[in-house]
Design a protein around this motif. Structure first.
Motif, PDB file in Angstrom:
ATOM      1  N   UNK A   1      85.578  54.868  97.821  1.00  0.00           N
ATOM      2  CA  UNK A   1      85.506  53.545  97.214  1.00  0.00           C
ATOM      3  C   UNK A   1      84.349  52.709  97.757  1.00  0.00           C
ATOM      4  N   UNK A   2      83.834  53.043  98.920  1.00  0.00           N
ATOM      5  CA  UNK A   2      82.743  52.274  99.525  1.00  0.00           C
ATOM      6  C   UNK A   2      81.359  52.840  99.218  1.00  0.00           C
ATOM      7  N   UNK A   3      81.304  53.998  98.568  1.00  0.00           N
ATOM      8  CA  UNK A   3      80.006  54.646  98.342  1.00  0.00           C
ATOM      9  C   UNK A   3      79.080  53.798  97.470  1.00  0.00           C
ATOM     10  N   UNK A   4      79.579  53.290  96.354  1.00  0.00           N
ATOM     11  CA  UNK A   4      78.725  52.495  95.457  1.00  0.00           C
ATOM     12  C   UNK A   4      78.244  51.217  96.141  1.00  0.00           C
ATOM     13  N   UNK A   5      79.106  50.589  96.915  1.00  0.00           N
ATOM     14  CA  UNK A   5      78.703  49.394  97.656  1.00  0.00           C
ATOM     15  C   UNK A   5      77.636  49.744  98.701  1.00  0.00           C
ATOM     16  N   UNK A   6      77.800  50.882  99.354  1.00  0.00           N
ATOM     17  CA  UNK A   6      76.814  51.294 100.350  1.00  0.00           C
ATOM     18  C   UNK A   6      75.473  51.590  99.674  1.00  0.00           C
ATOM     19  N   UNK A   7      75.506  52.304  98.554  1.00  0.00           N
ATOM     20  CA  UNK A   7      74.260  52.624  97.847  1.00  0.00           C
ATOM     21  C   UNK A   7      73.559  51.353  97.364  1.00  0.00           C
ATOM     22  N   UNK A   8      74.315  50.360  96.933  1.00  0.00           N
ATOM     23  CA  UNK A   8      73.693  49.124  96.456  1.00  0.00           C
ATOM     24  C   UNK A   8      73.119  48.297  97.616  1.00  0.00           C
ATOM     25  N   UNK A   9      73.568  48.536  98.840  1.00  0.00           N
ATOM     26  CA  UNK A   9      73.030  47.798  99.988  1.00  0.00           C
ATOM     27  C   UNK A   9      71.690  48.358 100.450  1.00  0.00           C
ATOM     28  N   UNK A  10      71.311  49.513  99.946  1.00  0.00           N
ATOM     29  CA  UNK A  10      70.049  50.150 100.342  1.00  0.00           C
ATOM     30  C   UNK A  10      68.941  49.769  99.368  1.00  0.00           C
ATOM     31  N   UNK A  11      67.697  49.726  99.833  1.00  0.00           N
ATOM     32  CA  UNK A  11      66.593  49.358  98.938  1.00  0.00           C
ATOM     33  C   UNK A  11      66.134  50.482  98.010  1.00  0.00           C
ATOM     34  N   UNK A  12      66.873  51.571  97.933  1.00  0.00           N
ATOM     35  CA  UNK A  12      66.484  52.673  97.048  1.00  0.00           C
ATOM     36  C   UNK A  12      66.533  52.183  95.609  1.00  0.00           C
ATOM     37  N   UNK A  13      65.466  52.409  94.889  1.00  0.00           N
ATOM     38  CA  UNK A  13      65.369  51.868  93.537  1.00  0.00           C
ATOM     39  C   UNK A  13      66.032  52.755  92.496  1.00  0.00           C
ATOM     40  N   UNK A  14      66.076  54.044  92.726  1.00  0.00           N
ATOM     41  CA  UNK A  14      66.591  54.948  91.702  1.00  0.00           C
ATOM     42  C   UNK A  14      67.406  56.045  92.362  1.00  0.00           C
ATOM     43  N   UNK A  15      68.592  56.293  91.838  1.00  0.00           N
ATOM     44  CA  UNK A  15      69.463  57.358  92.334  1.00  0.00           C
ATOM     45  C   UNK A  15      69.528  58.429  91.259  1.00  0.00           C
ATOM     46  N   UNK A  16      69.238  59.658  91.626  1.00  0.00           N
ATOM     47  CA  UNK A  16      69.232  60.751  90.660  1.00  0.00           C
ATOM     48  C   UNK A  16      70.071  61.903  91.189  1.00  0.00           C
ATOM     49  N   UNK A  17      70.561  62.699  90.247  1.00  0.00           N
ATOM     50  CA  UNK A  17      71.293  63.911  90.623  1.00  0.00           C
ATOM     51  C   UNK A  17      70.268  64.995  90.908  1.00  0.00           C
ATOM     52  N   UNK A  18      70.501  65.726  91.965  1.00  0.00           N
ATOM     53  CA  UNK A  18      69.606  66.835  92.282  1.00  0.00           C
ATOM     54  C   UNK A  18      70.363  67.917  93.016  1.00  0.00           C
ATOM     55  N   UNK A  19      69.803  69.093  92.964  1.00  0.00           N
ATOM     56  CA  UNK A  19      70.410  70.225  93.661  1.00  0.00           C
ATOM     57  C   UNK A  19      69.516  70.728  94.777  1.00  0.00           C
ATOM     58  N   UNK A  20      68.281  70.292  94.811  1.00  0.00           N
ATOM     59  CA  UNK A  20      67.324  70.792  95.794  1.00  0.00           C
ATOM     60  C   UNK A  20      67.185  69.802  96.941  1.00  0.00           C
ATOM     61  N   UNK A  21      67.301  70.275  98.144  1.00  0.00           N
ATOM     62  CA  UNK A  21      67.073  69.483  99.345  1.00  0.00           C
ATOM     63  C   UNK A  21      66.009  70.218 100.149  1.00  0.00           C
ATOM     64  N   UNK A  22      65.034  69.480 100.672  1.00  0.00           N
ATOM     65  CA  UNK A  22      63.920  70.123 101.371  1.00  0.00           C
ATOM     66  C   UNK A  22      64.399  70.884 102.599  1.00  0.00           C
TER      67      UNK A  22
END
Length: 182
Positions: free
Chosen positions: A102-123
């Motif tokens: 329940x806190x994930x969306x609130x946490x994501x909105x507190x960050x300055x990240x402009x765009x959240x995308x779905x991805x499967x690749x992590x460096x």
């Protein structure tokens, strides 16, 4: 008739032995030097923790890692893990924790990240960092939502990547990696 017995010339044989001995010594010294360089190079490639050498994982507290990444760790965070690697030119930090879903969306909105995308690749460098701190691997999780932001610094900018995924136990796993950027 006077016969003189001349001894067989011993000089060429002794010269060959001397040359063979010098060559053998040269190749032994060369092999010893190469082995020594490999040993020294191994220490350069695998520095001891807290040595301050490039590539060494340093002991820092989680507040320092969060400050480097320019993120906050929620009060409700569980299983918080972190690591900081001293780089030759660029440092690298990783942070992983779980928060209630329940806190994930609130946490994501507190960050300055402009765009959240779905991805499967992590460096791979991120995966190595998360493996080093004992965090679950984000590459084995889907769906994975990731975002990122850059923070200007005095000498270098900091690039921060954040990935999050829901877990079956009612929590969300959050992975943060930060690094110096040009």
């Amino acid at each position: 008739m006077s016969s003189t017995i001349r001894p067989a010339p011993a000089a060429p044989r002794s010269r060959r032995r001397l040359l063979l001995g010098v060559l053998t010594a040269f190749f032994l010294l060369l092999a010893t030097g190469a082995a020594g360089l490999y040993w020294v190079d191994y220490d350069l490639r695998h520095p001891k923790p807290n040595s301050g050498r490039p590539g060494a994982w340093m002991t820092v507290d989680r507040a320092e890692v969060a400050g480097f990444a320019h993120v906050t760790i929620p009060v409700s965070a569980e299983d918080v893990r972190w690591g900081y690697q001293n780089g030759f030119q660029d440092d690298f930090a990783v942070l992983a924790f779980r928060i209630p879903q329940g806190e994930l969306e609130q946490y994501k909105s507190s960050l300055p990240a402009s765009e959240w995308t779905d991805r499967q690749y992590v460096q791979q460098v991120d995966l190595d960092g998360f493996q080093h701190i004992g965090a679950p691997s984000p590459s084995a999780t889907s769906p994975l939502t990731c975002g990122g932001f850059y923070t200007p610094g005095k000498a270098k900018n900091i690039g921060t990547r954040i990935c999050a995924a829901s877990r079956s136990d009612g929590t969300s796993q959050v992975w943060v990696s930060a690094f110096h950027t040009p």
